[in-house]
Design an enzyme around this catalytic site. Sequence first.
Site, PDB file in Angstrom:
ATOM      1  N   LYS A 171      18.948  70.418  43.469  1.00 31.75           N
ATOM      2  CA  LYS A 171      17.845  71.393  43.434  1.00 31.75           C
ATOM      3  C   LYS A 171      16.506  70.673  43.211  1.00 31.75           C
ATOM      4  O   LYS A 171      16.496  69.481  42.884  1.00 31.75           O
ATOM      5  CB  LYS A 171      18.109  72.391  42.302  1.00 31.75           C
ATOM      6  CG  LYS A 171      18.204  71.736  40.940  1.00 31.75           C
ATOM      7  CD  LYS A 171      18.856  72.645  39.910  1.00 31.75           C
ATOM      8  CE  LYS A 171      18.927  71.964  38.554  1.00 31.75           C
ATOM      9  NZ  LYS A 171      19.751  72.730  37.604  1.00 31.75           N
TER      10      LYS A 171
ATOM     11  N   TYR B 101     -11.371  58.810  28.823  1.00 36.59           N
ATOM     12  CA  TYR B 101     -11.926  60.086  28.347  1.00 36.59           C
ATOM     13  C   TYR B 101     -11.768  60.217  26.839  1.00 36.59           C
ATOM     14  O   TYR B 101     -10.713  59.964  26.280  1.00 36.59           O
ATOM     15  CB  TYR B 101     -11.181  61.257  28.999  1.00 36.59           C
ATOM     16  CG  TYR B 101     -11.577  61.510  30.434  1.00 36.59           C
ATOM     17  CD1 TYR B 101     -12.860  61.956  30.753  1.00 36.59           C
ATOM     18  CD2 TYR B 101     -10.663  61.324  31.456  1.00 36.59           C
ATOM     19  CE1 TYR B 101     -13.218  62.204  32.068  1.00 36.59           C
ATOM     20  CE2 TYR B 101     -10.999  61.573  32.782  1.00 36.59           C
ATOM     21  CZ  TYR B 101     -12.282  62.009  33.071  1.00 36.59           C
ATOM     22  OH  TYR B 101     -12.629  62.253  34.365  1.00 36.59           O
TER      23      TYR B 101
HETATM   24  C1  LIG Z   1      20.762  71.869  37.156  1.00 33.72           C
HETATM   25  C2  LIG Z   1      22.158  72.289  36.899  1.00 33.72           C
HETATM   26  C3  LIG Z   1      23.192  71.346  36.758  1.00 33.72           C
HETATM   27  C4  LIG Z   1      22.945  69.856  36.727  1.00 33.72           C
HETATM   28  O1  LIG Z   1      22.483  69.497  35.438  1.00 33.72           O
HETATM   29  P1  LIG Z   1      22.196  67.972  35.056  1.00 33.72           P
HETATM   30  O2  LIG Z   1      21.914  68.015  33.604  1.00 33.72           O
HETATM   31  O3  LIG Z   1      21.032  67.532  35.857  1.00 33.72           O
HETATM   32  O4  LIG Z   1      23.430  67.205  35.394  1.00 33.72           O
HETATM   33  C5  LIG Z   1      24.483  71.816  36.635  1.00 33.72           C
HETATM   34  N1  LIG Z   1      24.740  73.146  36.625  1.00 33.72           N
HETATM   35  C6  LIG Z   1      23.766  74.065  36.739  1.00 33.72           C
HETATM   36  C7  LIG Z   1      24.114  75.512  36.692  1.00 33.72           C
HETATM   37  C8  LIG Z   1      22.448  73.678  36.864  1.00 33.72           C
HETATM   38  O5  LIG Z   1      21.493  74.611  36.962  1.00 33.72           O
END
Ligand SMILES: *Cc1c(COP(=O)(O)O)cnc(C)c1O
Length: 357
Positions: A35, A254
């Site tokens: 994702k 800054y």
């Molecule tokens: C993002 C996600 C994962 C992966 O998690 P990581 O900590 O990056 O391994 C697994 N399951 C779900 C439902 C997620 O939303």
Amino acid sequence: MTRPTRVLIDTEALRHNLRRVREAAPDSRTMAVIKADGYGHGLLRAARAFADADAFGVACVEEGLLLRRGGFDKPIVLLEGTFEAGELGPVAANGLELVVHCAEQIDQLATVAHAPPLDVWLKVDTGMHRLGFAPGEIAAAYERLRGLAAVGEVRLMTHLGYADDPRDGRTAEQLAAFAEAAAGLEVERSAANSGGALGWPEAHLDWVRPGLALFGASPFSDGDGAALGLKPAMTFATRLIAVKRLRRGDAVGYGGTWVCPEDMPVGVAAVGYGDGYPRHARNGTPVLVNGERVPLVGRVSMDMICLDLRAQPHANLGDDVVLWGGGLPAEEVARHADTIAYELFCGITARVPIDEV
Ligand SMILES: *Cc1c(COP(=O)(O)O)cnc(C)c1O
């Protein structure tokens, strides 16, 4: 010369990390979670590198459609399911699988008939209290789903909220609650994110769902990916665009929040929060100049950062700067900026070109 700021992705490291996670959970199938544009590494690039995964996990139908249009025909799971009923058309037309976490999503499925039916993952809230049905609601939700024409296979999943700390007893409590919710159901089950896959063998079950570990970073709150046999895939790099000889007492950046304690060289590198370098990175955050660590000084600007070059007195305009990558784990930079490697990876902005190595 164009602006030298860029991200380099080592696709061999991505493939290595998938093999590493598979070794850690040899009896489970692997859903590669890609994702958020493959955690900032590029969705299609990540999908190509993880061609050996058994399925892909994404956050929304748009990401699923990009994968289908990219030619990927393996199972794709929408990890939060649909956000509105109108998505069920494209979901069905593209054979995407759905997480079902609330009664309203079942109501939506009840209004449609799909041939072939959609496979779904019924989500159990085992203690994170974000998405999912309470364990006591699972049997009824499962029966309801099984009775719908639009629904094919039903699997069970939960998400671990504490797996970043292998000593946290709440993971065992979540797994026990998951086992109880699944008792008596002949279904495939999935609980493990990266932390579960690498730190909790009892969480492996039928499917593991790693994300971060596939990109080479540790999901645990201390240590780094290399200690787990992972290879960082992302290098965030730029160059020095100025080296100044400042005087003791000169304030840098800054607000003048950092003041030179002596006459010294200070470098300016072409990267800032406009590229996704975290503005909250503190004085002393490590940065590599010509492969050697030097400390960040002063506030991060939109397009630039300043570096204490006393350890690199001969550094010059045009010299290599690495913000994170091999030799400087994103996990370590994240700790200096009160964040996590996940956010650093996802935060790379659209103006930064991404190349593969
Ligand atoms: C993002 C996600 C994962 C992966 O998690 P990581 O900590 O990056 O391994 C697994 N399951 C779900 C439902 C997620 O939303």
